[in-house]
Design a protein around this motif. Structure first.
Motif, PDB file in Angstrom:
ATOM      1  N   ALA A 331      11.924  35.342  50.154  1.00 24.48           N
ATOM      2  CA  ALA A 331      11.774  35.796  51.539  1.00 24.48           C
ATOM      3  C   ALA A 331      12.671  35.002  52.486  1.00 24.48           C
ATOM      4  CB  ALA A 331      10.314  35.667  51.959  1.00 24.48           C
ATOM      5  N   ALA A 332      12.755  33.683  52.293  1.00 23.75           N
ATOM      6  CA  ALA A 332      13.612  32.875  53.151  1.00 23.75           C
ATOM      7  C   ALA A 332      15.082  33.249  52.968  1.00 23.75           C
ATOM      8  CB  ALA A 332      13.397  31.399  52.845  1.00 23.75           C
ATOM      9  N   THR A 333      15.473  33.518  51.734  1.00 27.07           N
ATOM     10  CA  THR A 333      16.845  33.975  51.493  1.00 27.07           C
ATOM     11  C   THR A 333      17.112  35.275  52.230  1.00 27.07           C
ATOM     12  OG1 THR A 333      16.845  32.928  49.313  1.00 27.07           O
ATOM     13  CG2 THR A 333      18.505  34.619  49.714  1.00 27.07           C
ATOM     14  N   GLY A 334      16.143  36.185  52.214  1.00 27.90           N
ATOM     15  CA  GLY A 334      16.306  37.443  52.946  1.00 27.90           C
ATOM     16  C   GLY A 334      16.452  37.232  54.437  1.00 27.90           C
ATOM     17  N   VAL A 335      15.673  36.321  55.013  1.00 29.03           N
ATOM     18  CA  VAL A 335      15.787  36.035  56.445  1.00 29.03           C
ATOM     19  C   VAL A 335      17.180  35.501  56.770  1.00 29.03           C
ATOM     20  CG1 VAL A 335      14.943  34.564  58.310  1.00 29.03           C
ATOM     21  CG2 VAL A 335      13.325  35.664  56.762  1.00 29.03           C
ATOM     22  N   GLY A 336      17.664  34.580  55.974  1.00 32.67           N
ATOM     23  CA  GLY A 336      18.987  34.033  56.217  1.00 32.67           C
ATOM     24  C   GLY A 336      20.073  35.088  56.135  1.00 32.67           C
ATOM     25  N   ALA A 342      23.217  40.416  60.876  1.00 33.99           N
ATOM     26  CA  ALA A 342      23.024  40.847  62.262  1.00 33.99           C
ATOM     27  C   ALA A 342      24.082  40.244  63.178  1.00 33.99           C
ATOM     28  CB  ALA A 342      21.627  40.454  62.737  1.00 33.99           C
ATOM     29  N   LEU A 343      24.412  38.982  62.975  1.00 39.69           N
ATOM     30  CA  LEU A 343      25.466  38.363  63.785  1.00 39.69           C
ATOM     31  C   LEU A 343      26.815  39.018  63.504  1.00 39.69           C
ATOM     32  CD1 LEU A 343      24.485  34.585  63.524  1.00 39.69           C
ATOM     33  CD2 LEU A 343      24.267  36.086  65.506  1.00 39.69           C
ATOM     34  N   SER A 344      27.060  39.364  62.258  1.00 44.37           N
ATOM     35  CA  SER A 344      28.319  40.030  61.937  1.00 44.37           C
ATOM     36  C   SER A 344      28.426  41.387  62.625  1.00 44.37           C
ATOM     37  CB  SER A 344      28.443  40.204  60.421  1.00 44.37           C
ATOM     38  OG  SER A 344      29.613  40.912  60.085  1.00 44.37           O
ATOM     39  N   ILE A 345      27.333  42.156  62.636  1.00 40.06           N
ATOM     40  CA  ILE A 345      27.347  43.459  63.295  1.00 40.06           C
ATOM     41  C   ILE A 345      27.456  43.303  64.805  1.00 40.06           C
ATOM     42  CG2 ILE A 345      25.963  45.536  63.712  1.00 40.06           C
ATOM     43  CD1 ILE A 345      24.821  45.210  60.912  1.00 40.06           C
ATOM     44  N   ARG A 356      26.752  46.051  56.733  1.00 39.15           N
ATOM     45  CA  ARG A 356      25.581  46.894  56.477  1.00 39.15           C
ATOM     46  C   ARG A 356      25.022  46.637  55.081  1.00 39.15           C
ATOM     47  NH1 ARG A 356      27.633  51.149  58.204  1.00 39.15           N
ATOM     48  NH2 ARG A 356      28.456  52.045  56.265  1.00 39.15           N
ATOM     49  N   THR A 357      25.902  46.509  54.116  1.00 42.46           N
ATOM     50  CA  THR A 357      25.442  46.199  52.761  1.00 42.46           C
ATOM     51  C   THR A 357      24.745  44.853  52.716  1.00 42.46           C
ATOM     52  OG1 THR A 357      27.287  47.480  51.855  1.00 42.46           O
ATOM     53  CG2 THR A 357      26.183  45.948  50.378  1.00 42.46           C
ATOM     54  N   LEU A 358      25.305  43.879  53.426  1.00 43.16           N
ATOM     55  CA  LEU A 358      24.685  42.555  53.479  1.00 43.16           C
ATOM     56  C   LEU A 358      23.314  42.625  54.133  1.00 43.16           C
ATOM     57  CD1 LEU A 358      25.338  39.567  52.810  1.00 43.16           C
ATOM     58  CD2 LEU A 358      26.159  39.335  55.162  1.00 43.16           C
ATOM     59  N   PRO A 439      25.893  29.625  57.758  1.00 40.59           N
ATOM     60  CA  PRO A 439      24.992  28.463  57.836  1.00 40.59           C
ATOM     61  C   PRO A 439      23.925  28.599  58.907  1.00 40.59           C
ATOM     62  CG  PRO A 439      27.169  27.915  58.709  1.00 40.59           C
ATOM     63  CD  PRO A 439      27.287  29.264  58.059  1.00 40.59           C
ATOM     64  N   LEU A 440      24.206  29.374  59.988  1.00 41.93           N
ATOM     65  CA  LEU A 440      23.177  29.575  61.005  1.00 41.93           C
ATOM     66  C   LEU A 440      22.007  30.377  60.453  1.00 41.93           C
ATOM     67  CD1 LEU A 440      22.309  29.163  63.917  1.00 41.93           C
ATOM     68  CD2 LEU A 440      23.527  31.271  64.521  1.00 41.93           C
ATOM     69  N   GLY A 441      22.301  31.404  59.651  1.00 38.85           N
ATOM     70  CA  GLY A 441      21.220  32.150  59.025  1.00 38.85           C
ATOM     71  C   GLY A 441      20.394  31.281  58.090  1.00 38.85           C
ATOM     72  N   LEU A 442      21.061  30.425  57.338  1.00 39.07           N
ATOM     73  CA  LEU A 442      20.338  29.505  56.450  1.00 39.07           C
ATOM     74  C   LEU A 442      19.495  28.531  57.258  1.00 39.07           C
ATOM     75  CD1 LEU A 442      20.010  28.689  53.473  1.00 39.07           C
ATOM     76  CD2 LEU A 442      21.921  27.111  53.779  1.00 39.07           C
ATOM     77  N   LEU A 443      20.029  28.065  58.400  1.00 37.88           N
ATOM     78  CA  LEU A 443      19.282  27.136  59.252  1.00 37.88           C
ATOM     79  C   LEU A 443      18.032  27.799  59.817  1.00 37.88           C
ATOM     80  CD1 LEU A 443      19.049  24.439  60.760  1.00 37.88           C
ATOM     81  CD2 LEU A 443      20.506  25.421  62.547  1.00 37.88           C
ATOM     82  N   VAL A 444      18.153  29.032  60.275  1.00 38.08           N
ATOM     83  CA  VAL A 444      16.996  29.734  60.834  1.00 38.08           C
ATOM     84  C   VAL A 444      15.920  29.933  59.765  1.00 38.08           C
ATOM     85  CG1 VAL A 444      16.226  31.936  61.805  1.00 38.08           C
ATOM     86  CG2 VAL A 444      18.332  30.880  62.629  1.00 38.08           C
ATOM     87  N   ALA A 445      16.324  30.354  58.558  1.00 34.48           N
ATOM     88  CA  ALA A 445      15.343  30.605  57.498  1.00 34.48           C
ATOM     89  C   ALA A 445      14.615  29.331  57.092  1.00 34.48           C
ATOM     90  CB  ALA A 445      16.042  31.228  56.294  1.00 34.48           C
ATOM     91  N   THR A 446      15.356  28.260  56.866  1.00 32.99           N
ATOM     92  CA  THR A 446      14.722  27.017  56.435  1.00 32.99           C
ATOM     93  C   THR A 446      13.904  26.382  57.550  1.00 32.99           C
ATOM     94  OG1 THR A 446      16.824  25.898  56.929  1.00 32.99           O
ATOM     95  CG2 THR A 446      16.416  26.517  54.651  1.00 32.99           C
ATOM     96  N   ALA A 447      14.342  26.556  58.800  1.00 27.88           N
ATOM     97  CA  ALA A 447      13.560  26.016  59.908  1.00 27.88           C
ATOM     98  C   ALA A 447      12.219  26.730  60.030  1.00 27.88           C
ATOM     99  CB  ALA A 447      14.355  26.144  61.211  1.00 27.88           C
ATOM    100  N   LEU A 448      12.215  28.038  59.845  1.00 34.38           N
ATOM    101  CA  LEU A 448      10.950  28.772  59.875  1.00 34.38           C
ATOM    102  C   LEU A 448      10.021  28.324  58.748  1.00 34.38           C
ATOM    103  CD1 LEU A 448      12.205  32.388  60.686  1.00 34.38           C
ATOM    104  CD2 LEU A 448      10.975  30.829  62.213  1.00 34.38           C
ATOM    105  N   ALA A 449      10.567  28.197  57.540  1.00 32.88           N
ATOM    106  CA  ALA A 449       9.741  27.766  56.410  1.00 32.88           C
ATOM    107  C   ALA A 449       9.214  26.351  56.618  1.00 32.88           C
ATOM    108  CB  ALA A 449      10.542  27.845  55.110  1.00 32.88           C
ATOM    109  N   ALA A 450      10.085  25.445  57.064  1.00 30.72           N
ATOM    110  CA  ALA A 450       9.652  24.063  57.280  1.00 30.72           C
ATOM    111  C   ALA A 450       8.622  23.978  58.381  1.00 30.72           C
ATOM    112  CB  ALA A 450      10.866  23.197  57.609  1.00 30.72           C
ATOM    113  N   GLY A 451       8.834  24.715  59.490  1.00 35.62           N
ATOM    114  CA  GLY A 451       7.888  24.665  60.596  1.00 35.62           C
ATOM    115  C   GLY A 451       6.515  25.167  60.218  1.00 35.62           C
ATOM    116  N   TYR A 452       6.464  26.284  59.491  1.00 40.61           N
ATOM    117  CA  TYR A 452       5.173  26.837  59.113  1.00 40.61           C
ATOM    118  C   TYR A 452       4.422  25.903  58.173  1.00 40.61           C
ATOM    119  CZ  TYR A 452       1.734  29.705  56.716  1.00 40.61           C
ATOM    120  OH  TYR A 452       0.566  30.161  56.164  1.00 40.61           O
ATOM    121  N   HIS A 453       5.081  25.412  57.157  1.00 36.29           N
ATOM    122  CA  HIS A 453       4.389  24.565  56.186  1.00 36.29           C
ATOM    123  C   HIS A 453       4.040  23.198  56.767  1.00 36.29           C
ATOM    124  CE1 HIS A 453       5.983  27.670  53.491  1.00 36.29           C
ATOM    125  NE2 HIS A 453       4.992  27.342  52.699  1.00 36.29           N
ATOM    126  N   PHE A 454       4.828  22.726  57.722  1.00 36.31           N
ATOM    127  CA  PHE A 454       4.455  21.480  58.382  1.00 36.31           C
ATOM    128  C   PHE A 454       3.204  21.688  59.226  1.00 36.31           C
ATOM    129  CE2 PHE A 454       4.840  18.553  62.040  1.00 36.31           C
ATOM    130  CZ  PHE A 454       4.739  17.355  61.356  1.00 36.31           C
TER     131      PHE A 454
END
Length: 570
Positions: A331-336, A342-345, A356-358, A439-454
């Protein structure tokens, strides 16, 4: 009046004996491998009698003869000398003996199974199958496997340490071969059913040949798995290496296979609905393999998740947490990926089908991973939990938070590097957003996961602190020594003390424990008619632990239901 107790147990071997055993078993392992290779070479030459072997002249024959006639007798002699001493308790209980049997058992099993299955598969649709080499290797190593299986199961001289390793390794080796063969065979059949035979007719080999060959591997792997899991007793093993294999391979690996396949299936369906730029056959090419992986992986995953419910509470919890972790990663990979696309579009609306494929790939990963994570983790239930927080859950939360924080830090450093590079250097080819969107997409995904579990970890910590209000923790860590089925006792000690518990299993279960009081009556003493070992009561455990204050405490559960509490120094 305190009773003096005498416990029978294995005597520790000296360092000299340990080194001697290690050297002897390493040497025996090498000699067995050498002799088997030499005998396999001679058997192959015998099967090839009358044929001309290019490059296999006198040198090859001499090597096989040397390996067989020198290595074989030396291996037999060394084994006989070792076998004579294995009726001694110290020799049979040595870990090196169990490690040797497990190592040779595993090597011989892998070689003879793969050789014989390769030979069987070569007969399908092949006019001139090469069967002599795999048959000679397979037969020799099958004999080695039968020999070491007999030693492993020997009632008097079989290994006591690491005795469950051959069954566990054989189980999951067979499972791996069976799953791989089943996935590839099913994928070949589905590929023909989905895409037809339009582009397969030009192939030299018919499509059914590879499918039948894969079925041979699947059947062979299933037979090896059944032989060790059901007949070999791996299904009845509990704790230690058996539970680790069940969680890592039966739950984690199968879960990854199922999630990857399901995500790919959804991705192909989304592309068929919203991204039809590529040819239809190219769009459908990964669908068959994905369906096969999802179906087989889900079947194995479900079976071992169900098998884990019959294990200890810690193993059941580990199965749930591993499932949750696998799904969370998807799920985190999908968010990233969604943020990246979305930024590319947003930056380049006319970028075309790549973005679109991405985006569709990210959506498929998020939907599949998020659904499985929700079913496994059950957030609503987790936040309403009123019982004591298990140790495994705390470790899982800290691990997810820590790994997410590390990945987020790396992504943040990459973003900073890209920013400074863009402003300080004369960079061409792409905007600033294009350079930082991955890297921004990866940062957003991991930040969400870290914030929730913390947040969940802090909530658990607050709940635990509130439950323990008014009770001062006086014990830092508990070492619990218990007999069979120690989980209820471990949970009771953990709840009473609030400390971490290290569980040690008694080696004298079923061995008479002599006490001054019990020796006269024979009551409560295993082997003297006193019945099965009794589990200490909660009240007795609380009374024994009352007033104890130490950094480390040793708790010994007796077979008669008694509890010995020993504070330790240091």
């Amino acid at each position: 009046m305190s009773a003096a107790r005498t416990h029978t147990g294995p005597a520790a071997g000296s360092a000299q004996a340990k080194v001697r055993r290690l050297v002897v078993f390493v040497l025996l392992f090498a000699l067995v491998v050498i002799a088997a290779n030499g005998l396999g070479g001679l058997l192959e030459r015998l099967l090839r009698a009358g044929q001309v072997l290019a490059g296999e002249g006198v040198a090859g024959l001499a090597l096989s003869l040397a390996f067989t006639l020198i290595g074989g007798p030396l291996a037999a002699l060394l084994w006989w000398l070792i076998w004579r001493r294995l009726d001694e308790a110290g020799e049979r209980e040595a870990p090196s003996w169990g490690l040797y049997v497990a190592a040779v058992y595993t090597v011989s099993l892998v070689i003879f199974v793969t050789s014989l299955l390769a030979m069987a598969a070569s007969f399908i649709g092949d006019e001139n199958p090469e069967w002599r080499a795999p048959l000679s290797v397979g037969l020799v190593w099958a004999l080695v496997w039968v020999w070491h299986r007999w030693m492993w199961r020997h009632p008097v001289r079989g290994p006591l340490e690491l005795s469950s390793v051959p069954a566990v390794i054989g189980t999951y080796f067979g499972l791996g071969i069976g799953v791989g063969g089943a996935v590839t065979a099913l994928a070949a059949l589905l590929d023909v059913a989905i895409r037809g035979s339009l582009e397969l007719t030009a192939a030299v080999d018919p499509w059914w040949r590879s499918a039948l060959q894969d079925l041979v591997w699947a059947a062979g792997g299933a037979l090896v798995w059944w032989w060790h899991w059901a007949r070999g007793g791996a299904r009845r093993l509990r704790g230690g290496f058996a539970d680790v294999g069940l969680i890592v391979l039966g739950v984690l690996a199968a879960g990854l296979l199922a999630l990857g396949g399901a995500g790919t299936v959804l991705f192909v369906l989304l592309r068929l609905a919203f991204d039809r730029e590529d040819p239809l056959l190219e769009l459908l090419s990964p669908l068959a393999a994905a369906i096969a992986a999802a179906a087989v992986g889900a079947l194995v995953w479900r079976y071992y998740r169900t098998a884990a419910t019959g294990r200890s509470e810690r193993t059941r919890q580990a199965g749930v947490l591993v499932t949750s972790g696998v799904a969370l990663a998807a799920a985190a990979t999908g968010v990233g990926v969604i943020v990246n696309a979305a930024l590319s579009i947003a930056v380049s609306p006319l970028a075309g089908g790549n973005a679109r494929t991405l985006l569709l790939g990210g959506i498929s990963s998020l939907v599949v991973g998020g659904a499985v994570w929700w079913l496994a983790w059950r957030p609503a239930r987790q936040h309403r939990q009123d019982t004591a927080v298990p140790t495994g859950r705390r470790v899982y939360l800290v691990a997810v938070f820590g790994l997410s924080a590390v990945v987020a830090l790396v992504a943040l450093l990459v973003i900073g590097y890209r920013l400074f590079e863009f402003f300080l250097a004369d960079v061409t080819g792409g905007s600033l957003v294009d350079r930082i969107r991955a890297p921004l997409g990866l940062l957003v995904a991991t930040a969400l996961a870290a914030g929730y579990h913390f947040a969940v970890w802090r909530q658990d910590r607050s709940r635990q602190a509130a439950a323990g209000t008014g009770r001062k923790r006086t014990i830092g860590h508990v070492i619990l020594v218990a007999g069979p089925d120690p989980e209820p006792l471990r949970r009771a000690v953990e709840e009473l003390t609030g400390a971490g518990v290290t569980l040690w299993s008694r080696a004298d279960v079923g061995v008479p424990v002599l006490t001054a009081a019990a020796s006269a009556t024979g009551e409560g003493v295993p082997g003297t008619g006193g019945g099965a070992p009794r589990v200490p009561s909660g009240a007795g455990l609380a009374e024994a632990l009352a007033g104890v204050s130490a950094k480390r405490v040793l708790v010994i559960a007796g077979a008669d239901g008694s509890v010995d509490v020993i504070p330790l120094r240091g």
